[in-house]
Write a protein that holds these residues in place. Structure first.
Motif, PDB file in Angstrom:
ATOM      1  N   VAL A   1      -0.814  18.023  12.676  1.00 52.47           N
ATOM      2  CA  VAL A   1      -0.864  16.810  11.866  1.00 52.47           C
ATOM      3  C   VAL A   1       0.521  16.648  11.259  1.00 52.47           C
ATOM      4  CG1 VAL A   1      -1.834  15.753   9.784  1.00 52.47           C
ATOM      5  CG2 VAL A   1      -3.288  17.164  11.271  1.00 52.47           C
ATOM      6  N   LEU A   2       1.180  15.535  11.590  1.00 49.80           N
ATOM      7  CA  LEU A   2       2.472  15.250  10.966  1.00 49.80           C
ATOM      8  C   LEU A   2       2.192  14.221   9.870  1.00 49.80           C
ATOM      9  CD1 LEU A   2       4.673  14.735  14.173  1.00 49.80           C
ATOM     10  CD2 LEU A   2       3.991  16.862  13.066  1.00 49.80           C
ATOM     11  N   ALA A   3       2.386  14.628   8.642  1.00 46.52           N
ATOM     12  CA  ALA A   3       2.043  13.756   7.515  1.00 46.52           C
ATOM     13  C   ALA A   3       3.311  13.392   6.763  1.00 46.52           C
ATOM     14  CB  ALA A   3       1.083  14.488   6.586  1.00 46.52           C
TER      15      ALA A   3
ATOM     16  N   PRO B   1       6.971   8.791   2.474  1.00 55.01           N
ATOM     17  CA  PRO B   1       8.340   8.767   1.944  1.00 55.01           C
ATOM     18  C   PRO B   1       8.420   8.273   0.499  1.00 55.01           C
ATOM     19  CG  PRO B   1       8.212   7.671   4.085  1.00 55.01           C
ATOM     20  CD  PRO B   1       6.825   8.040   3.713  1.00 55.01           C
ATOM     21  N   ASN B   2       7.516   7.364   0.118  1.00 58.43           N
ATOM     22  CA  ASN B   2       7.573   6.863  -1.258  1.00 58.43           C
ATOM     23  C   ASN B   2       6.561   7.543  -2.174  1.00 58.43           C
ATOM     24  OD1 ASN B   2       9.572   5.010  -0.456  1.00 58.43           O
ATOM     25  ND2 ASN B   2       7.935   3.757   0.459  1.00 58.43           N
ATOM     26  N   GLY B   3       6.023   8.639  -1.731  1.00 62.94           N
ATOM     27  CA  GLY B   3       5.033   9.347  -2.554  1.00 62.94           C
ATOM     28  C   GLY B   3       3.642   8.754  -2.355  1.00 62.94           C
ATOM     29  N   LEU B   4       2.663   9.364  -3.022  1.00 64.46           N
ATOM     30  CA  LEU B   4       1.270   8.939  -2.857  1.00 64.46           C
ATOM     31  C   LEU B   4       0.881   7.942  -3.941  1.00 64.46           C
ATOM     32  CD1 LEU B   4      -0.296  12.440  -2.063  1.00 64.46           C
ATOM     33  CD2 LEU B   4       0.303  10.613  -0.459  1.00 64.46           C
ATOM     34  N   THR B   5      -0.046   7.069  -3.596  1.00 62.37           N
ATOM     35  CA  THR B   5      -0.532   6.079  -4.556  1.00 62.37           C
ATOM     36  C   THR B   5      -2.049   6.199  -4.633  1.00 62.37           C
ATOM     37  OG1 THR B   5       1.236   4.638  -3.829  1.00 62.37           O
ATOM     38  CG2 THR B   5      -0.507   3.607  -5.130  1.00 62.37           C
ATOM     39  N   GLY B   6      -2.575   6.171  -5.841  1.00 66.18           N
ATOM     40  CA  GLY B   6      -4.011   6.327  -6.052  1.00 66.18           C
ATOM     41  C   GLY B   6      -4.819   5.267  -5.304  1.00 66.18           C
ATOM     42  N   ALA B   7      -6.050   5.594  -4.969  1.00 69.71           N
ATOM     43  CA  ALA B   7      -6.919   4.658  -4.235  1.00 69.71           C
ATOM     44  C   ALA B   7      -8.372   5.030  -4.508  1.00 69.71           C
ATOM     45  CB  ALA B   7      -6.635   4.772  -2.736  1.00 69.71           C
ATOM     46  N   ARG B   8      -9.279   4.133  -4.118  1.00 70.50           N
ATOM     47  CA  ARG B   8     -10.707   4.485  -4.173  1.00 70.50           C
ATOM     48  C   ARG B   8     -11.086   5.042  -2.807  1.00 70.50           C
ATOM     49  NH1 ARG B   8     -15.723   3.620  -6.532  1.00 70.50           N
ATOM     50  NH2 ARG B   8     -17.276   3.754  -4.879  1.00 70.50           N
ATOM     51  N   ILE B   9     -11.615   6.257  -2.811  1.00 69.83           N
ATOM     52  CA  ILE B   9     -11.974   6.910  -1.547  1.00 69.83           C
ATOM     53  C   ILE B   9     -13.460   7.214  -1.580  1.00 69.83           C
ATOM     54  CG2 ILE B   9     -11.629   9.007  -0.159  1.00 69.83           C
ATOM     55  CD1 ILE B   9      -8.739   8.998  -1.478  1.00 69.83           C
TER      56      ILE B   9
ATOM     57  N   GLU C   1       1.215   8.554   6.027  1.00 69.90           N
ATOM     58  CA  GLU C   1       1.165   8.200   7.442  1.00 69.90           C
ATOM     59  C   GLU C   1       0.847   9.477   8.217  1.00 69.90           C
ATOM     60  OE1 GLU C   1       4.065   6.962  11.007  1.00 69.90           O
ATOM     61  OE2 GLU C   1       4.627   6.142   9.031  1.00 69.90           O
ATOM     62  N   ILE C   2      -0.156   9.386   9.061  1.00 69.44           N
ATOM     63  CA  ILE C   2      -0.595  10.584   9.798  1.00 69.44           C
ATOM     64  C   ILE C   2      -0.367  10.357  11.292  1.00 69.44           C
ATOM     65  CG2 ILE C   2      -2.624  11.998  10.426  1.00 69.44           C
ATOM     66  CD1 ILE C   2      -2.179  12.370   7.497  1.00 69.44           C
ATOM     67  N   VAL C   3       0.311  11.299  11.927  1.00 71.82           N
ATOM     68  CA  VAL C   3       0.472  11.256  13.385  1.00 71.82           C
ATOM     69  C   VAL C   3      -0.023  12.602  13.916  1.00 71.82           C
ATOM     70  CG1 VAL C   3       2.168  11.138  15.266  1.00 71.82           C
ATOM     71  CG2 VAL C   3       2.494   9.745  13.210  1.00 71.82           C
TER      72      VAL C   3
ATOM     73  N   LEU D   1     -12.165  13.672   7.643  1.00 69.20           N
ATOM     74  CA  LEU D   1     -12.315  13.169   6.267  1.00 69.20           C
ATOM     75  C   LEU D   1     -11.066  13.475   5.433  1.00 69.20           C
ATOM     76  CD1 LEU D   1     -15.207  12.617   7.086  1.00 69.20           C
ATOM     77  CD2 LEU D   1     -15.987  13.790   5.048  1.00 69.20           C
ATOM     78  N   HIS D   2     -10.490  14.651   5.659  1.00 69.28           N
ATOM     79  CA  HIS D   2      -9.255  15.014   4.946  1.00 69.28           C
ATOM     80  C   HIS D   2      -8.169  13.983   5.288  1.00 69.28           C
ATOM     81  CE1 HIS D   2     -10.316  19.505   4.439  1.00 69.28           C
ATOM     82  NE2 HIS D   2     -11.278  19.022   5.172  1.00 69.28           N
ATOM     83  N   LEU D   3      -8.063  13.691   6.603  1.00 71.08           N
ATOM     84  CA  LEU D   3      -6.966  12.826   7.067  1.00 71.08           C
ATOM     85  C   LEU D   3      -7.162  11.395   6.578  1.00 71.08           C
ATOM     86  CD1 LEU D   3      -6.447  14.214  10.694  1.00 71.08           C
ATOM     87  CD2 LEU D   3      -5.314  14.876   8.569  1.00 71.08           C
ATOM     88  N   LYS D   4      -8.408  10.903   6.624  1.00 70.60           N
ATOM     89  CA  LYS D   4      -8.663   9.517   6.156  1.00 70.60           C
ATOM     90  C   LYS D   4      -8.333   9.394   4.681  1.00 70.60           C
ATOM     91  CE  LYS D   4     -11.891   7.891   9.578  1.00 70.60           C
ATOM     92  NZ  LYS D   4     -13.041   8.594  10.074  1.00 70.60           N
ATOM     93  N   ALA D   5      -8.690  10.415   3.907  1.00 72.51           N
ATOM     94  CA  ALA D   5      -8.420  10.359   2.462  1.00 72.51           C
ATOM     95  C   ALA D   5      -6.908  10.379   2.213  1.00 72.51           C
ATOM     96  CB  ALA D   5      -9.099  11.532   1.759  1.00 72.51           C
ATOM     97  N   MET D   6      -6.193  11.205   2.964  1.00 72.29           N
ATOM     98  CA  MET D   6      -4.734  11.245   2.774  1.00 72.29           C
ATOM     99  C   MET D   6      -4.117   9.903   3.170  1.00 72.29           C
ATOM    100  SD  MET D   6      -3.944  14.086   1.400  1.00 72.29           S
ATOM    101  CE  MET D   6      -2.174  13.953   1.517  1.00 72.29           C
ATOM    102  N   GLU D   7      -4.654   9.270   4.217  1.00 73.08           N
ATOM    103  CA  GLU D   7      -4.148   7.946   4.616  1.00 73.08           C
ATOM    104  C   GLU D   7      -4.412   6.933   3.511  1.00 73.08           C
ATOM    105  OE1 GLU D   7      -4.166   7.882   9.492  1.00 73.08           O
ATOM    106  OE2 GLU D   7      -6.070   7.518   8.471  1.00 73.08           O
TER     107      GLU D   7
END
Ligand code: EPZ
Length: 426
Positions: free
Chosen positions: A151-153, A156-164, A143-145, A132-138
């Motif tokens: 977990v390599l997260a 590069p352009n920063g985070l953008t808000g979303a509905r989770i 980008e999660i690998v 759940l942590h990883l899906k929310a960060m995606e």
């Protein structure tokens, strides 16, 4: 390895000060990574887990200072400054010791746009994945690998808000996402978010750091990201699990104790059960008074739930109380799949408990008997302490390091209330 020896049978009387909450302090400490200014945390407990979090933060380059309070139960003060960050990797060696280390993922990616955090692996109380942590960060643009247990997260352009929308309630995933969203671009909605008081505490601290957050304490939290967060001073909320544990100690031992520096609201779901078991609970101007006069507690059934339901972190302790109750109780664990590790240890003390799937059926016995027992996880260990306090004769609890993760000055607090309890150091 340290052990704890208890000579059971004493009533508890007097005052027990309640420390700041471990499970609030840990995410609050991680939040220091969101700013280059100093975050000061007051009422901070001194526990093995907060020590691990301090160690992890120092490995990133955070300057940390912890000063203990003057007496036991008097909170300490953390000063955390994440100005010169030199590393954004959380190593397996520390994450495996403490799962809450995973809470650095959100703040590291939010501020530095990258992080490498070890996967925590399994745990004594259940599998405890972090999907759940990883899906929310995606969802926020990371980008999660997964590579060699890490977990390599990167964003590069920063985070953008979303509905989770979380498929079910997770305390840690809500905390990680809340910290990440606080400095993402635009609005984030966390639906089916956790409502635990520790989330509200974290949110309040983030607001004091400049975050824009609405809906704390409800299942929909709205976050309007801001470009910069700043330092602040925040007092950690009282530990509701420690509060509930000592309230249960009074219920199992009889006597009257005042729990100070806490409040009844934090254990709203626990109070009716303790009352049903024959305990009188009343608010005082310093905290809560808990009293039971004598005889055996009455049996009561319970199922663990997410907040505001009965906490899974008090299930083991309640089982110890029910082990001496008049009658039969059913204790259902709905949060973790393997959280009955205390049962075989309580059986060694003469309890009569059968586990059927997610439910333990407890037939109260006249008296528990002291024995050598093994602590298996933090809360399970505290149930063995309660059982030992009420048991006839001597109980020795091995693997006490579990207790040191989450109960500040446990022996001192209980001794001051009349228990015969001591640490055997080897
Ligand atoms: C927090 O753990 C607490 N830890 C736990 O306290 C507490 O028992 C738990 O919440 C429940 O109240 C801290 O606050 C540091 P979750 P957390 O995510 O955040 C599953 C203690 O003794 N899940 O709410 O890890 C998970 O396996 C500790 O102080 C996923 O499947 O709990 C569990 O079954 C132990 N995927 C359930 O959700 C995920 O990505 C709830 O876990 C995340 C969780």
């Amino acid at each position: 390895m340290d052990r704890i020896r208890i000579k059971g049978g004493n009533a508890l009387n007097g005052e027990i000060p309640i420390s700041g909450a471990k499970n609030a302090a840990l995410p609050l400490m991680a939040a220091c990574l969101l700013t280059d200014e100093k975050l000061t945390l007051l009422n901070a407990p001194w526990l093995a887990d907060v020590g691990f979090m301090g160690e992890l933060l120092r490995s990133f380059g955070v300057e940390t200072s912890y000063v203990r309070g003057p007496g036991f139960g008097e909170g300490g003060r953390w000063e955390l400054t994440a100005k010169n960050i030199v590393n954004t990797t959380a190593d397996y060696d520390i994450v495996r010791k403490m799962r809450a280390s995973f809470l650095v993922l959100g703040p590291l990616v939010a501020r530095f746009h990258r992080a490498k955090v070890s996967l925590p692996g399994g745990c004594a109380i259940g599998a405890r994945p972090v999907d759940l942590h990883l899906k929310a960060m995606e969802a926020l643009g990371t980008e999660i690998v997964l590579d060699q247990g890490y977990v390599l997260a990167s964003a590069p352009n920063g985070l953008t808000g979303a509905r989770i929308e979380f498929p079910f309630v997770s305390v840690g995933a809500t905390e990680n996402t809340l910290m990440a969203a606080a400095s993402a671009k635009g609005e984030t909605i966390l639906a089916n978010a956790a409502r635990e008081p520790e989330i509200v505490d974290l949110g309040r601290c983030l607001i004091a750091m400049g975050a824009k957050i609405a809906g704390l304490g409800t299942s929909t939290i709205a976050v309007e990201g801001v470009s910069t967060l700043h330092g602040t001073t925040h007092a950690v909320l009282p530990d509701r699990i420690e509060t509930g544990t000592y309230a249960m100690a009074a219920a199992i031992c009889c006597g009257e104790i005042e729990l100070t520096g806490t409040s009844a609201d934090l254990i709203g779901s626990v109070i009716p059960l303790l009352q049903a078991a024959g305990t009188t609970i009343s608010p005082t101007h310093m905290g809560i008074s808990v009293k039971r006069n004598g005889g055996r507690p009455a049996a009561a059934d319970v199922a663990t739930e997410v907040f505001p339901g009965f906490p899974t972190d008090l299930q083991a302790q309640f089982m110890a109380v029910m082990a001496t109750a008049r009658g039969m109780s059913h204790i259902k664990e709905t949060i973790f799949e393997n959280r009955f590790m205390h049962v075989p240890e309580l059986l060694r003390m003469g309890a009569e408990i059968e586990v059927a799937g997610d439910t333990a059926i407890v037939r109260g016995v006249e008296a528990l008997k002291g024995a050598q027992v093994m602590a298996t996880d933090l809360r399970a260990s505290s149930s063995l302490v309660l059982a030992g306090l009420a048991a006839e004769g001597e109980t020795v609890i091995n693997r006490v390091y579990h207790l040191d993760r989450g109960f500040e000055c446990l022996e001192e607090k209980l001794s001051a209330a009349g228990a015969e309890i001591e640490r055997l150091t080897e």
